[in-house]
Scaffold this active site. Sequence first.
Site, PDB file in Angstrom:
ATOM      1  CB  CYS A 130      -0.908  -0.034   1.226  1.00  0.00           C
ATOM      2  SG  CYS A 130      -2.009   1.378   1.327  1.00  0.00           S
ATOM      3  CB  CYS A 137      -5.009  13.634   2.582  1.00  0.00           C
ATOM      4  SG  CYS A 137      -6.225  13.552   1.245  1.00  0.00           S
ATOM      5  CB  CYS A 141     -12.619  11.656   4.269  1.00  0.00           C
ATOM      6  SG  CYS A 141     -12.433  11.787   2.488  1.00  0.00           S
ATOM      7  CB  CYS A 144      -9.647   9.634   6.634  1.00  0.00           C
ATOM      8  SG  CYS A 144      -7.974   9.324   6.071  1.00  0.00           S
ATOM      9  N   GLY A 188      -2.830  10.294   1.326  1.00  0.00           N
ATOM     10  CA  GLY A 188      -2.953  11.242   0.216  1.00  0.00           C
ATOM     11  C   GLY A 188      -3.979  10.860  -0.826  1.00  0.00           C
ATOM     12  CD  GLU A 189      -7.812  11.568  -4.366  1.00  0.00           C
ATOM     13  OE1 GLU A 189      -8.570  10.995  -3.587  1.00  0.00           O
ATOM     14  OE2 GLU A 189      -7.553  11.121  -5.508  1.00  0.00           O
ATOM     15  CB  SER A 243     -13.281   6.425  -1.502  1.00  0.00           C
ATOM     16  OG  SER A 243     -12.017   5.802  -1.455  1.00  0.00           O
ATOM     17  CG  ASN A 245     -16.040   5.770   1.771  1.00  0.00           C
ATOM     18  OD1 ASN A 245     -15.858   4.564   1.644  1.00  0.00           O
ATOM     19  ND2 ASN A 245     -15.053   6.632   1.831  1.00  0.00           N
ATOM     20  CG  ASN A 321      -9.437  -0.019  10.316  1.00  0.00           C
ATOM     21  OD1 ASN A 321      -9.684  -1.077  10.874  1.00  0.00           O
ATOM     22  ND2 ASN A 321      -9.146   0.040   9.016  1.00  0.00           N
ATOM     23  CB  CYS A 364      -8.284   1.312   5.491  1.00  0.00           C
ATOM     24  SG  CYS A 364      -8.140  -0.010   4.331  1.00  0.00           S
TER      25      CYS A 364
HETATM   26  N1  SAH Z   1      -7.291   9.151  -0.828  1.00  0.00           N
HETATM   27  C1  SAH Z   1      -7.685   8.003  -1.526  1.00  0.00           C
HETATM   28  C2  SAH Z   1      -6.818   6.805  -1.245  1.00  0.00           C
HETATM   29  C3  SAH Z   1      -6.356   6.596   0.179  1.00  0.00           C
HETATM   30  S1  SAH Z   1      -7.597   6.207   1.383  1.00  0.00           S
HETATM   31  C4  SAH Z   1      -9.129   7.668  -1.257  1.00  0.00           C
HETATM   32  O1  SAH Z   1      -9.688   8.216  -0.329  1.00  0.00           O
HETATM   33  O2  SAH Z   1      -9.680   6.858  -1.992  1.00  0.00           O
HETATM   34  C5  SAH Z   1      -7.886   4.481   1.073  1.00  0.00           C
HETATM   35  C6  SAH Z   1      -9.248   3.971   1.570  1.00  0.00           C
HETATM   36  O3  SAH Z   1      -9.284   3.956   3.000  1.00  0.00           O
HETATM   37  C7  SAH Z   1     -10.420   4.821   1.118  1.00  0.00           C
HETATM   38  O4  SAH Z   1     -11.390   4.018   0.495  1.00  0.00           O
HETATM   39  C8  SAH Z   1     -10.946   5.412   2.401  1.00  0.00           C
HETATM   40  O5  SAH Z   1     -12.325   5.617   2.308  1.00  0.00           O
HETATM   41  C9  SAH Z   1     -10.569   4.355   3.416  1.00  0.00           C
HETATM   42  N2  SAH Z   1     -10.488   4.840   4.800  1.00  0.00           N
HETATM   43  C10 SAH Z   1     -10.092   6.052   5.226  1.00  0.00           C
HETATM   44  N3  SAH Z   1     -10.151   6.124   6.582  1.00  0.00           N
HETATM   45  C11 SAH Z   1     -10.577   4.911   7.014  1.00  0.00           C
HETATM   46  C12 SAH Z   1     -10.798   4.348   8.312  1.00  0.00           C
HETATM   47  N4  SAH Z   1     -10.583   5.045   9.429  1.00  0.00           N
HETATM   48  N5  SAH Z   1     -11.203   3.062   8.376  1.00  0.00           N
HETATM   49  C13 SAH Z   1     -11.390   2.336   7.261  1.00  0.00           C
HETATM   50  N6  SAH Z   1     -11.184   2.817   6.017  1.00  0.00           N
HETATM   51  C14 SAH Z   1     -10.791   4.097   5.883  1.00  0.00           C
HETATM   52 FE1  SF4 Z   2      -7.618  11.828   1.893  1.00  0.00          FE
HETATM   53 FE2  SF4 Z   2      -8.460   9.381   1.178  1.00  0.00          FE
HETATM   54 FE3  SF4 Z   2      -8.249  10.071   3.798  1.00  0.00          FE
HETATM   55 FE4  SF4 Z   2     -10.164  11.123   2.274  1.00  0.00          FE
HETATM   56  S1  SF4 Z   2      -9.930   8.958   2.820  1.00  0.00           S
HETATM   57  S2  SF4 Z   2      -8.838  12.265   3.714  1.00  0.00           S
HETATM   58  S3  SF4 Z   2      -9.125  11.356   0.310  1.00  0.00           S
HETATM   59  S4  SF4 Z   2      -6.569   9.889   2.317  1.00  0.00           S
END
Ligand code: SAH
Ligand code: SF4
Length: 376
Positions: A130, A137, A141, A144, A188-189, A243, A245, A321, A364
């Site tokens: 990964c 980022c 969200c 996250c 990051g994105e 994503s 969600n 998580n 994640c």
């Molecule tokens: N920024 C990009 C890629 C990194 S995040 C994106 O958001 O798609 C990778 C994945 O982890 C995303 O699908 C996001 O929704 C998920 N994610 C973020 N925080 C999380 C958490 N606390 N528990 C489970 N999944 C999470």
């Molecule tokens: Fe950034 Fe992906 Fe986390 Fe959203 S879930 S804040 S896009 S890393």
Amino acid sequence: MKPLFGLDTVALAARMIEMGEPAWRGPQLAEAIYRQRLTELREITTLPKAMRPKLTAEGWEVGRPRIAKVFCSVDGTERYLVQCQDGVTVETVWMPEGDGGEIGDGSDLDATDKDRQGGIAKSWDRATICVSSQVGCAVNCQFCLTAKLGLQRNLTAGEIAGQVVATLDRHSVVVDRDRVNLVFMGMGEPFLNYDNFMGAVALLVREVELSPQRMTVSTSGIVPGIERFAQEPQELRPKLAISLNAPNDLIRQEIMPINRKWNIETVMETVRGVKLRSRERITFEYVLLGGVTDQPEHAVEVARLVRRSGLPAKVNLIAWNPGPEIAYAMPHGEAVERFRETLVNAGIPAYLRRPRGRDIFAACGQLKRTVEGGSE
Ligand code: SAH
Ligand code: SF4
């Protein structure tokens, strides 16, 4: 010092010509840094002795990011703090046997017996790396941990590809023998650092010789990025994960403010512009937040949404998580299973991602450069 790592064969050859060296030194350097994975000029014995100090004198070094700290989970997952030349660290995660997220999106189609046998000394059959694309980022969200950092800076193509090569090196991966999947789902994105992200993919495909069909990039739904991605040639294009969600715009904009800019339908419409390979599927990632996105009616809505999109798709469910200072709840096990069943009964392939490395903050959404957890 200037890093050679990050320049492709053509760029390396151009630098050599500028130094008054023959162009074929370019491919020679590429062989050394991307395939032999050497990290010091003095190790590159194919170069004449006098040339190594000459490169140093001109300010060049290999400059591959290095694994500065390792956190090992009880489940075999490893989280790395990878240090860039300016001292900044990002996170990379190694998951032997993956997390189940790669099932059913076309990744398995090219598995051969050779892949499955693997090497003699290996303790894993397939692994997933990964990879991070930015330090922090900006997307914010609400669920996250990475979001809490804000955006600190973009990573360069060399810094993104370097995380992969350093990890391959640590596990002595033989690229054309071992089965390794890459997911650009770290910090990051990726689509807000598009050129460097795709530059890294190009290095990984052309120089490191990994297949783009074993790479998946995940985006929170950055429409201009998806539009550019749709134009990429197939030989360089990873698979796409979105994503999602949430089951609708109302909930999605609560937990992902980016939805106010590009809503679900706009994202879907843009994704329909990506020309998929035969049997390739779009992955929708869906984080289950207890009480917020995990209810039975949400599952029905997600099924309808995915079906109406007309896209060949699968859904990856991720139980949220937890992290400090984030006020959501983990979903109950039964809610997760019921959610999955509803999707499957509606004819939508749905898989549960196993949380990997929660004990070392590697799962994640937990990537925040935490310096605790696990053994080193
Ligand atoms: N920024 C990009 C890629 C990194 S995040 C994106 O958001 O798609 C990778 C994945 O982890 C995303 O699908 C996001 O929704 C998920 N994610 C973020 N925080 C999380 C958490 N606390 N528990 C489970 N999944 C999470
Ligand atoms: Fe950034 Fe992906 Fe986390 Fe959203 S879930 S804040 S896009 S890393």
